[in-house]
Design a protein around this motif. Structure first.
Motif, short mmCIF file in Angstrom:
data_model
loop_
_atom_site.label_atom_id
_atom_site.label_comp_id
_atom_site.label_asym_id
_atom_site.label_seq_id
_atom_site.Cartn_x
_atom_site.Cartn_y
_atom_site.Cartn_z
N LEU A 169 0.84 -1.20 0.00
CA LEU A 169 0.00 0.00 0.00
C LEU A 169 0.88 1.25 0.00
CD1 LEU A 169 -2.77 1.30 0.15
CD2 LEU A 169 -2.68 1.10 2.62
N LEU A 170 1.92 1.22 0.83
CA LEU A 170 2.83 2.36 0.87
C LEU A 170 3.51 2.57 -0.49
CD1 LEU A 170 4.45 2.03 4.40
CD2 LEU A 170 2.78 3.71 3.59
N LEU A 171 3.87 1.46 -1.11
CA LEU A 171 4.47 1.53 -2.44
C LEU A 171 3.50 2.22 -3.40
CD1 LEU A 171 6.80 0.49 -4.32
CD2 LEU A 171 5.29 -1.45 -4.83
N ALA A 172 2.22 1.84 -3.30
CA ALA A 172 1.20 2.44 -4.17
C ALA A 172 1.09 3.94 -3.91
CB ALA A 172 -0.15 1.77 -3.95
N VAL A 173 1.15 4.32 -2.63
CA VAL A 173 1.04 5.74 -2.29
C VAL A 173 2.21 6.52 -2.88
CG1 VAL A 173 1.06 7.40 -0.40
CG2 VAL A 173 -0.29 5.32 -0.19
N VAL A 174 3.41 5.99 -2.67
CA VAL A 174 4.60 6.68 -3.18
C VAL A 174 4.54 6.78 -4.70
CG1 VAL A 174 7.11 6.57 -3.40
CG2 VAL A 174 6.02 6.02 -1.22
N GLY A 175 4.22 5.65 -5.34
CA GLY A 175 4.13 5.63 -6.80
C GLY A 175 3.09 6.61 -7.30
N THR A 176 1.95 6.67 -6.61
CA THR A 176 0.88 7.57 -7.03
C THR A 176 1.32 9.02 -6.95
OG1 THR A 176 -0.78 6.03 -6.25
CG2 THR A 176 -1.47 8.31 -6.51
N ILE A 177 1.95 9.37 -5.82
CA ILE A 177 2.38 10.76 -5.66
C ILE A 177 3.36 11.14 -6.76
CG2 ILE A 177 3.66 12.35 -4.16
CD1 ILE A 177 2.42 10.92 -1.78
N PHE A 178 4.31 10.24 -7.00
CA PHE A 178 5.31 10.50 -8.04
C PHE A 178 4.64 10.73 -9.39
CE2 PHE A 178 8.04 8.76 -11.42
CZ PHE A 178 9.10 9.67 -11.33
N LEU A 179 3.74 9.80 -9.75
CA LEU A 179 3.06 9.88 -11.04
C LEU A 179 2.21 11.15 -11.14
CD1 LEU A 179 3.31 7.84 -13.27
CD2 LEU A 179 1.05 6.99 -12.69
N ALA A 180 1.51 11.47 -10.03
CA ALA A 180 0.65 12.66 -10.04
C ALA A 180 1.47 13.92 -10.28
CB ALA A 180 -0.12 12.77 -8.73
N VAL A 181 2.64 13.99 -9.65
CA VAL A 181 3.49 15.16 -9.84
C VAL A 181 3.92 15.26 -11.30
CG1 VAL A 181 5.73 16.17 -9.29
CG2 VAL A 181 4.31 15.25 -7.46
N VAL A 182 4.39 14.13 -11.85
CA VAL A 182 4.87 14.13 -13.23
C VAL A 182 3.75 14.52 -14.20
CG1 VAL A 182 5.77 12.69 -15.09
CG2 VAL A 182 6.70 12.47 -12.78
N ILE A 183 2.59 13.87 -14.06
CA ILE A 183 1.49 14.14 -14.98
C ILE A 183 1.04 15.60 -14.88
CG2 ILE A 183 -0.90 13.59 -15.57
CD1 ILE A 183 -0.38 10.80 -14.44
N SER A 184 0.90 16.10 -13.65
CA SER A 184 0.39 17.47 -13.53
C SER A 184 1.40 18.47 -14.08
CB SER A 184 0.03 17.79 -12.08
OG SER A 184 1.11 17.52 -11.24
N LEU A 185 2.69 18.16 -13.94
CA LEU A 185 3.70 19.07 -14.51
C LEU A 185 3.62 19.07 -16.03
CD1 LEU A 185 6.88 18.56 -12.30
CD2 LEU A 185 5.46 20.59 -12.52
N ILE A 186 3.50 17.87 -16.61
CA ILE A 186 3.46 17.80 -18.08
C ILE A 186 2.22 18.51 -18.62
CG2 ILE A 186 3.18 16.24 -20.05
CD1 ILE A 186 4.86 14.19 -18.54
N ILE A 187 1.05 18.13 -18.10
CA ILE A 187 -0.18 18.74 -18.62
C ILE A 187 -0.20 20.24 -18.32
CG2 ILE A 187 -2.70 18.76 -18.44
CD1 ILE A 187 -2.60 15.81 -17.91
N GLY A 188 0.22 20.59 -17.12
CA GLY A 188 0.24 22.00 -16.75
C GLY A 188 1.15 22.80 -17.66
N TYR A 189 2.33 22.25 -17.91
CA TYR A 189 3.28 22.99 -18.75
C TYR A 189 2.72 23.19 -20.15
CZ TYR A 189 7.44 24.45 -21.17
OH TYR A 189 8.31 25.17 -21.92
N LEU A 190 2.02 22.17 -20.65
CA LEU A 190 1.48 22.27 -22.00
C LEU A 190 0.32 23.25 -22.09
CD1 LEU A 190 1.47 18.59 -23.20
CD2 LEU A 190 2.84 20.47 -24.07
N SER A 191 -0.49 23.30 -21.05
CA SER A 191 -1.76 23.99 -21.21
C SER A 191 -1.88 25.29 -20.43
CB SER A 191 -2.90 23.05 -20.80
OG SER A 191 -2.62 22.51 -19.55
N LEU A 192 -1.01 25.51 -19.45
CA LEU A 192 -1.18 26.72 -18.64
C LEU A 192 -0.61 27.96 -19.31
CD1 LEU A 192 -0.48 25.35 -15.07
CD2 LEU A 192 -2.62 26.30 -15.89
N ARG A 193 0.20 27.75 -20.35
CA ARG A 193 0.81 28.90 -20.99
C ARG A 193 -0.20 29.65 -21.86
NH1 ARG A 193 4.85 27.49 -24.66
NH2 ARG A 193 3.39 25.84 -25.19
#
Lengths: 290, 336
Positions: free
Chosen positions: B104-128
């Motif tokens: 479960l902890l592995l899932a939490v860590v993995g999720t946080i990592f993925l969420a950060v990466v995805i939000s950065l990518i989408i944000g960078y593409l669309s917030l400009r």
């Protein structure tokens, strides 16, 4: 070759129907700055009311007429009662049209039921021609024809008439148009109604093309229309038309080789355009944050 | 005489005044937590407790949405993507490796990592680009994720979804209830802290007037990115909690409807108030269950969403602060 031709024809046909949806969206955005999230719902209302009439009258012309009238009525009503109140407030526009989408979709499910309804191609347009080993589906040719006619008509209205001139001027500089003594609000109403009518037409045409209608078709196609508008540039009819064809073709070619990736390719396409030219391929600028 | 009476009334009402009352968020939180903490003492019914935890989890999800909508002033239509990522990550990892705490902890860590990466990518593409593009692009990306979840059947089992076992210690309904309540409190505290931090202040400045914030020298894109990362991570954590509560994951967690739910909850409760999102979650979740039950009597109740759609439109048009915002305004008027 046969497959290639078929795919191209199918892509063009899909593209034309997306164009009907996207052109209104693009014009409404270009002129009024309103991103209409309820556009797909109006498209769907057009499809459902058209099919409803078609089942009763067996006349496809009636279906198109009633579908378009329904779309225009909804567009007019929405503009008059709700959207008019939030002009100039971007966030509220998105919020309010989303609410409108919710209500329209739910009322649609309440009226027509939430299930998939099968739709046949009208007998006159059913079947196909065979041309030197290539099978050409009649209905696809029909949709391409209608799409081209609409594109030409919209283009002519925009470039050759007084109303079109006002609309184009409004896209470029709304305040100036107002200063010149033109009631831009009335033009807004008209464009909104007209755009909704085109969306509804797209819905009626789409129903036989995909063989069924369902309450999710609005959002699905609206997304494609959004992609088209981003690629083509807001407020540009020519841009919408070309981008629609590109999106339609990209969709069917990918779907042939790798069905799962059909949408991904278009999203990727949109992303690339955004990175290179945020105002869209044919947009009149202003895409960047201002 | 009248004035003295008035003054007394004022004094009495002072602690109820939302400005003061809500500003001291620890106060509200303490009372709220105390009330919510005794819920399991009054009922041991699994259904009731599940309803409450559902409200908390969706409340966290809606609060993360409020960071975007209410505190930064951007509308995302792809928020369900983070919720779904958290839910799927948890479901897939636990199903394939076994229901233990470490997984479960592995899932939490993995999720946080993925969420950060995805939000950065989408944000960078669309917030400009213009804010309306952000809405469209996030919608497109959300649909991409939704379709991926649907088509990648070997892992996700498509629209049918899959069920899995949760770690043993979470199977006790009381442990789970208090665990989720603690999760809620933690998120409220963290988000409050975030909103009141210098970064949060800048975000609110951007919401009020983006140009001015830019002219003051703030890198608007950077701050908006921070906002989407925070909102994305919290939403994905809510997704994890959701998966653990349902013990089942299907494409529903990725659907646009989930984002629209968050939008509705936040707006009805009050955008930009944080607690409004929680209130909205309570109202919509309760209505969904109660009105859903009524569907047996008449199918029109299947379409209960119409009422919320109309209520939502009314609120956007006439009560921009939602329930809590309007309450604040009325109180402030009465007192001053």
């Amino acid at each position: 070759m046969d497959i290639f031709m078929n795919l191209t024809l199918s892509g063009l046909s899909t593209g034309m129907m997306i164009f009907l949806l996207a052109s209104g969206l693009s014009l409404i955005f270009g002129l009024m700055g309103v991103l209409n999230f309820a556009h797909g719902s109006i498209f769907m209302w057009g499809a459902y009311s058209g099919v409803w009439i078609y089942f009763r009258t067996q006349s496809f012309i009636m279906a198109i007429l009633v579908g378009m009238i329904m779309g225009m009525a909804l567009g007019w009503l929405a503009e008059r009662t709700i959207i008019r109140r939030v002009y100039g407030r971007h966030i509220d526009q998105i919020l309010i049209t989303t609410g409108l989408m919710l209500v329209l979709n739910e009322v649609l499910k309440a009226v027509f039921g939430p299930n998939i309804i099968a739709v046949q191609i009208p007998p006159l347009l059913a079947g196909s021609w065979e041309l030197g080993g290539i099978i050409i589906v009649k209905y696809r040719v029909f949709t391409i024809f209608v799409g081209l006619v609409v594109a030409a008509a919209v283009h002519l209205i925009l470039t050759r008439t007084r109303v079109g001139m006002i609309v184009r001027a409004g896209v470029q500089n709304q305040e100036m148009v107002q200063v010149l003594g033109i009631n831009i609000r009335q033009v807004f109403s008209l464009v909104f109604m007209f755009g909704a009518g085109l969306a509804a037409l797209g819905g009626v045409m789409m129903a036989p093309a995909i063989g069924s209608i369902n309450p999710n078709m609005g959002l699905e196609n609206q997304m494609l229309a959004f992609i088209v508008v981003v690629i083509g540039g807001m407020g540009s009819i020519l841009g919408s038309a070309l981008a629609s064809v590109l999106v339609g073709l990209a969709g069917v070619y990918t779907a042939w080789f790798l069905p799962e990736a059909a949408l991904a390719v278009n999203v990727l396409f949109m992303t690339v355009v955004l990175l290179i030219k945020p105002s869209g391929l044919f947009g009149m600028g202003g895409g960047r944050n201002s | 005489m009248d004035e003295i009476a008035n003054l007394k009334l004022l004094k009495k009402a002072e602690w109820l005044r939302p400005g003061k009352f809500l500003a001291s968020s620890s106060w509200v939180l303490m009372v709220l937590v105390l009330i919510l903490a005794v819920v399991p003492l009054m009922t041991s019914s699994r259904t009731t407790l599940n309803l409450w935890t559902e409200i908390y989890i969706l409340g966290v999800f809606a609060m993360s949405y409020d960071i975007l909508l209410g505190y930064t002033g951007i509308v995302s239509f792809g928020h369900a993507l983070f919720f779904g990522t958290g839910a799927y990550m948890t479901g897939i990892i636990i199903k394939n490796t076994g229901p233990t705490l470490s997984n479960l902890l592995l899932a939490v860590v993995g999720t946080i990592f993925l969420a950060v990466v995805i939000s950065l990518i989408i944000g960078y593409l669309s917030l400009r680009v213009k804010d309306v593009y952000y809405a469209m692009i996030t919608l497109a990306f959300a649909e991409l994720f939704f379709i991926s979840a649907e088509k990648w059947r070997s892992v996700t089992n498509g629209a049918d979804g899959f069920s899995f076992q949760v770690p043993a210690f979470l199977q006790d309904r009381y442990v789970f209830y208090y665990g989720i309540l603690a999760f809620l409190v933690l998120v409220v505290l963290l988000l409050r802290r975030f909103i009141d931090s210098p970064v949060g202040r800048v975000l609110q400045a951007i919401r009020e007037n983006e140009k001015r914030a830019e002219f003051l020298g703030y890198d608007v894109l950077k701050f908006k990115l921070i906002s989407t990362v925070v909102a994305g991570v919290v939403a994905s954590l809510a997704g994890i909690a959701w998966a653990l509560q349902q013990r089942f994951v299907s494409t529903g967690v990725m659907a646009v409807d989930k984002t629209i739910d968050a939008l509705l909850m936040t707006t009805i409760g009050g955008a930009g108030t944080l607690y409004g999102a929680l209130l909205g979650s309570g109202l919509t979740t309760l209505a969904k269950h109660r009105l859903g039950d009524l569907a047996k009597i008449h199918p029109i109740f299947e379409r209960w969403y119409i009422i919320f759609g109309l209520l939502y439109i009314m609120i956007v048009l006439f009560f921009p602060g939602g329930i809590i915002g309007t309450w604040k305004r009325i109180w402030n008027k009465k007192i001053t």
